[in-house]
Design a protein around this motif. Structure first.
Motif, PDB file in Angstrom:
ATOM      1  N   ALA A   1     -43.823   4.510  -1.259  1.00 20.96           N
ATOM      2  CA  ALA A   1     -44.814   3.486  -0.941  1.00 20.96           C
ATOM      3  C   ALA A   1     -46.271   2.904   0.060  1.00 20.96           C
ATOM      4  O   ALA A   1     -46.818   2.427   0.224  1.00 20.96           O
ATOM      5  CB  ALA A   1     -44.061   1.867  -0.798  1.00 20.96           C
TER       6      ALA A   1
ATOM      7  N   ILE B   1     -46.231  -3.246   2.441  1.00 19.40           N
ATOM      8  CA  ILE B   1     -45.207  -2.133   1.781  1.00 19.40           C
ATOM      9  C   ILE B   1     -43.875  -3.343   1.611  1.00 19.40           C
ATOM     10  O   ILE B   1     -42.923  -3.450   1.823  1.00 19.40           O
ATOM     11  CB  ILE B   1     -45.379  -1.196   2.625  1.00 19.40           C
ATOM     12  CG1 ILE B   1     -46.564  -0.623   3.176  1.00 19.40           C
ATOM     13  CG2 ILE B   1     -44.539   0.205   1.962  1.00 19.40           C
ATOM     14  CD1 ILE B   1     -46.402   0.123   4.128  1.00 19.40           C
ATOM     15  N   GLY B   2     -44.041  -2.265  -0.101  1.00 21.32           N
ATOM     16  CA  GLY B   2     -42.477  -2.517  -1.186  1.00 21.32           C
ATOM     17  C   GLY B   2     -42.651  -3.636  -0.711  1.00 21.32           C
ATOM     18  O   GLY B   2     -43.772  -5.161  -0.630  1.00 21.32           O
ATOM     19  N   GLU B   3     -41.129  -4.301  -1.743  1.00 16.45           N
ATOM     20  CA  GLU B   3     -41.273  -5.539  -2.077  1.00 16.45           C
ATOM     21  C   GLU B   3     -40.938  -6.653  -0.394  1.00 16.45           C
ATOM     22  O   GLU B   3     -41.223  -7.460  -0.851  1.00 16.45           O
ATOM     23  CB  GLU B   3     -39.922  -5.736  -3.177  1.00 16.45           C
ATOM     24  CG  GLU B   3     -39.968  -5.056  -4.253  1.00 16.45           C
ATOM     25  CD  GLU B   3     -37.910  -5.168  -4.123  1.00 16.45           C
ATOM     26  OE1 GLU B   3     -37.181  -5.132  -4.490  1.00 16.45           O
ATOM     27  OE2 GLU B   3     -38.042  -4.083  -5.761  1.00 16.45           O
TER      28      GLU B   3
ATOM     29  N   ASP C   1     -38.768   2.587   1.122  1.00 11.75           N
ATOM     30  CA  ASP C   1     -39.135   3.914   0.876  1.00 11.75           C
ATOM     31  C   ASP C   1     -40.230   4.463   1.160  1.00 11.75           C
ATOM     32  O   ASP C   1     -41.298   3.755   0.844  1.00 11.75           O
ATOM     33  CB  ASP C   1     -39.086   2.835  -0.528  1.00 11.75           C
ATOM     34  CG  ASP C   1     -40.253   1.642  -0.902  1.00 11.75           C
ATOM     35  OD1 ASP C   1     -40.683   0.862   0.573  1.00 11.75           O
ATOM     36  OD2 ASP C   1     -41.078   0.402  -1.216  1.00 11.75           O
TER      37      ASP C   1
END
Length: 855
Positions: A604, A797-799, A568
């Motif tokens: 993201a 960044i992100g999950e 993302d």
């Protein structure tokens, strides 16, 4: 003086005609066909000479020959290994036809002794055949053209390609009802290609060739050229020509390794030939001059990249090759090759040594090597007027290695009938006309239209084509479901102006994207043809993944929608470009560019820095303006030109690229001053039986102070496809640098080890190793830790918590071991990442796939 000019011209013309007539009447020209007296079949590669001279030629594939001289001669001599030499009387200074039937000479086998019924184990030790081949190897240097100071000769080439081994049932199918005039039948159904052929391509060339030893120069001037040509809307004719030239290239038996298709096979007279081949003396011929020994050879391992066949060695102290017959074992690890054979003939020079006079390479390709249809091609090369050690003007050897005369494609049928060293049979002569007629048939145009849509992804509407089809639908975390439609104009609209456009819409971000370009060709040729010379202006408003580098694939390709890990990190880009591209026939090119680029983080990804009061600030847009220049040199490069891009045909020659970019602050809104220099060298190295290695090295240095999005974002790959020029276990935007050096090494063993394992060699798998290493870093002035005003490196960044980092003293390294040639087109790699495993979201292992059509 002007009054007398017409009169003088007429007198001069009359004198020239008389002189040429005298030359014709003073010339002895003999033509005919040589056949086997027993089978009545024509005999190719038979040597026909004027008795007592070195003037002669070899018969062609149909057994035909033509020789001529101005000397006072009274006989011709016809000789071939294993047959009795025939002598025929001729009438001097006349044109005549003499057909000759040769009888077998059984006396040549009288020296064969059978000592034991038990098969003796083969050994190089005390083996007269091996001793003989070692003498041939020792005399290689003196028997090559390169041993002379100068050489010049004329060369005729003809290439034919046909669909082969077709059945009567196939020929009589309803779809071919209107195409029956295309089919060609061979008298001998057992000949290579089968009884029924469907010709699809033919090409002929006449050329003058010049060689100079010091300083080294080898130049070919193509004086005449004739080629089957298809509609440019469907087929790139120059690209097709380059592809066939690469498949059916020159065979030099004196080279240690002989290029065949995309591989190299060890020559039977290479320096290391006794290690890989078995040699046998199978015949002696004492009634020819010079005396010859027939030396047969076969691979020790039939699956290795080796030839089998026989060569005829002169016993005059030169140990030169006079004739050679090369083929390959059916078990060889060579894809799609049903049959292959090459016949080489050599003529004697005045100093007693030999030069190549004729070569005939035939290859039949098929998916099933045992039965069914395939593709058969033949390349015939005839060399004549061979002149040694007569230097010409210096300018003769200067310039590009290959030059095409301006009127090369304008030669008429009368010229070709006179210039060809043999007579073109009626079926071959009609191919040019038949293909032209074929393209006027509506059903053929419809078939090509469908094929273009399936293979190239474009639907042709005459002046405009819609596509590419594989970008119509894709998906990603930012845009969600994405629809795209686009197309471009064709040369049917204009050979000067070209337009390309597309529009796309993302259903998650609910935003439109678009692209528009306009190109003007400066050489009145298609911008997709070599050499290119055009100006292009374009504007793009679309998404992009930072650091993703794609080769020969569109960014919106549906297959790229499938990615591993967190995906993302995206950008919205607004890019205006103005480019000028200029290519030269020697494959040197340069380009100049102007680029105005506005980028906005998406998904993201955030661009943030610290304000003087310590508050965190979101930066929504970066603006840059760049001027750029690229120099590229790719000597002897060949490629197939597709509908969107070029696919280089790998070869041993290096490719050099140098890029310079200048960022200018205050110019069209640009915010930063910087300079970026990137150099790249790529080359394929061949290692004979150990396969080949593709090596790419690259280095770059960025001068100036810039935020991290303008640094070199190293090429990462988060798809499941194995990418040769990207880091397959690196995350997108994981590493940035303002100075770096990298190396990519991909070695294919071509089955060298697997071929020795009984359970594996039948599968014809190929073992591969790949290593990638990257050194880099950033200077303190570009490190946001030292300057809060710079954009901060994104973290977590992100999950998956991935981020952006810089390289330290340890390089980034990843490697893989792979198995290729699975089902003849699939490669599977087990990839391991060796360094920076502590970075969040960094994978240590991965399986990647690569689809590659290879021989």
């Amino acid at each position: 003086m002007k009054v007398f000019a017409p009169y003088f011209n007429k007198v001069l013309f009359t004198v020239l005609v008389l002189l040429s007539s005298f030359t014709v009447f003073a010339q002895t020209k003999v033509s005919g066909v040589v056949t086997d007296a027993k089978t009545k079949q024509p005999m190719p590669y038979v040597t026909v000479t004027f008795a007592g001279t070195t003037i002669g030629a070899g018969t062609n594939a149909e057994g035909r020959y033509t020789i001529l001289t101005t000397q006072d001669v009274k006989q011709i001599q016809v000789s071939f290994v294993g047959f009795r030499t025939a002598v025929r009387n001729i009438t001097p200074n006349q044109e005549q036809t003499i057909n000759v039937a040769l009888s077998e000479d059984n006396r040549n086998l009288s020296e064969v002794f059978v000592k034991s019924a038990k098969k003796k184990k083969y050994s190089n030790k005390n083996n007269p055949a091996v001793e003989l081949i070692r003498k041939v190897i020792a005399h290689k240097a003196q028997n090559q053209v390169e041993n002379y100071d100068y050489a010049q000769y004329k060369q005729y080439e003809r290439m034919n390609v046909s669909l082969s081994n077709l059945s009567e049932k196939f020929k009589n199918k309803k779809i071919f009802k209107n195409y029956q005039f295309l089919f060609r039948e061979q008298a001998d159904s057992t000949a290579m290609g089968g009884k029924i052929l469907l010709p699809v391509y033919q090409e002929e060339k006449m050329s003058d060739n010049y060689y100079r030893k010091a300083p080294y120069a080898k130049k070919q001037v193509i004086t005449a050229s004739k080629q089957v040509k298809y509609d440019e809307n469907f087929v790139d004719n120059n690209g097709l020509k380059s592809y066939f030239d690469r498949m059916y290239q020159d065979i030099n038996i004196y080279d240690n390794n002989v290029s065949l298709l995309s591989n190299q096979l060890l020559s039977p007279i290479s320096d290391s030939a006794p290690t890989f081949y078995k040699f046998f003396i199978t015949d002696t011929l004492k009634d020819v001059t010079p005396n010859l020994i027939e030396l047969s050879f076969t691979p020790r391992n039939t699956t290795n990249m080796l030839f089998e066949g026989r060569i005829y060695i002169t016993m005059d102290g030169n140990y030169a090759v006079q004739n050679a017959f090369l083929t390959v074992n059916r078990n060889i690890n060579l894809n799609f090759v049903r049959k292959m054979q090459a016949n080489l003939s050599f003529e004697k020079n005045p100093d007693g040594r030999f030069h190549l006079s004729q070569s005939d390479l035939k290859i039949e390709f098929a998916i099933n090597k045992e039965k069914g249809g395939g593709m058969y091609g033949e390349r015939l090369v005839n060399i004549s007027n061979f002149v040694l050690n007569q230097p010409l003007e210096k300018k003769t050897y200067e310039g590009p290695s290959q030059v095409v005369a301006l009127n090369a494609e304008e030669k008429n049928d009368a010229y070709w009938q006179e210039a060809r060293p043999d007579t073109l049979d009626a079926a071959s002569a009609s191919i040019y006309k038949n293909i032209d007629s074929l393209q006027t048939i509506p059903s053929f145009k419809k078939t090509m239209d469908i094929a273009t849509l399936v293979l190239a992804g474009y639907k042709n509407f005459g002046k405009f084509e819609l596509g590419p089809a594989n970008t119509f639908y894709s998906f990603n975390p930012v845009e969600g479901f994405r629809l795209r439609v686009g197309g471009r104009t064709t040369p049917e609209l204009s050979k000067r102006y070209y337009f390309e456009t597309y529009g796309a819409y993302g259903f998650r971000d609910e935003k439109f994207k678009y692209f528009l370009s306009s190109t003007y060709s400066l050489n009145n040729k298609s911008i997709y043809s070599f050499p290119q010379n055009y100006i292009r202006a374009s504007f793009q408003h679309d998404t992009k993944i930072p650091g993703q580098e794609l080769q020969f694939v569109q960014e919106s390709n549906f297959l790229l929608s499938f990615k591993r890990g967190v995906n993302d990190i995206w950008l919205y880009n607004d890019i205006f470009r103005l480019d000028y591209v200029k290519e030269y026939s020697n494959h040197f090119s340069y380009s100049l560019g102007f680029k105005k680029w506005d980028q906005t983080p998406a998904g993201a990804l955030l661009y943030q820095n610290l304000l003087p009061n310590g508050d965190l600030n979101n930066v929504n847009r970066l603006k840059t303006t760049e001027l750029s220049a690229q120099l590229r040199w790719a000597p002897h490069e060949r490629f197939y030109q597709g509908k969107l891009y070029r696919v280089p045909i790998p070869d041993k020659y290096p490719i050099f690229t140098l890029n310079y970019t200048q960022g200018i602050a205050g110019f069209f809104g640009g915010q930063y001053n910087y300079q970026n220099v990137v150099g790249n060298i790529s080359k394929r190295f061949y290692f004979s039986q150990l396969g080949y290695t593709d090596v790419t090295t690259e280095g770059g240095y960025l001068f100036g102070k810039v935020p991290f999005p303008l640094l070199d974002i190293h090429h990462a790959n988060q798809t499941y496809a194995f990418q040769l020029q990207s880091y397959n276990l690196m995350n997108f935007q994981e590493f940035v640098s303002d100075h770096y050096a990298s190396i990519f090494v991909d070695h294919n063993f071509n089955g060298f080890f697997f071929n020795k394992v009984p359970l594996l060699k039948k599968l014809k798998l190929r073992e591969i190793i790949d290593v990638k290493a990257l050194w880099g870093g950033i200077r303190s002035e570009n490190n946001p830790a030292n300057d809060p005003s710079l954009l901060r490196f994104p973290t977590n960044i992100g999950e998956g918590g991935v981020g952006t980092y810089t390289l330290g003293s340890t390089p980034y390294v990843e490697g893989s071991v792979g198995v290729g040639n699975i089902f003849k087109l699939l490669r599977v790699d087990l990839v391991k990442r060796f360094t920076y495993l502590d970075n969040p979201g960094a994978p240590e292992w991965g399986i990647r796939f690569f689809v590659k059509f290879d021989f």
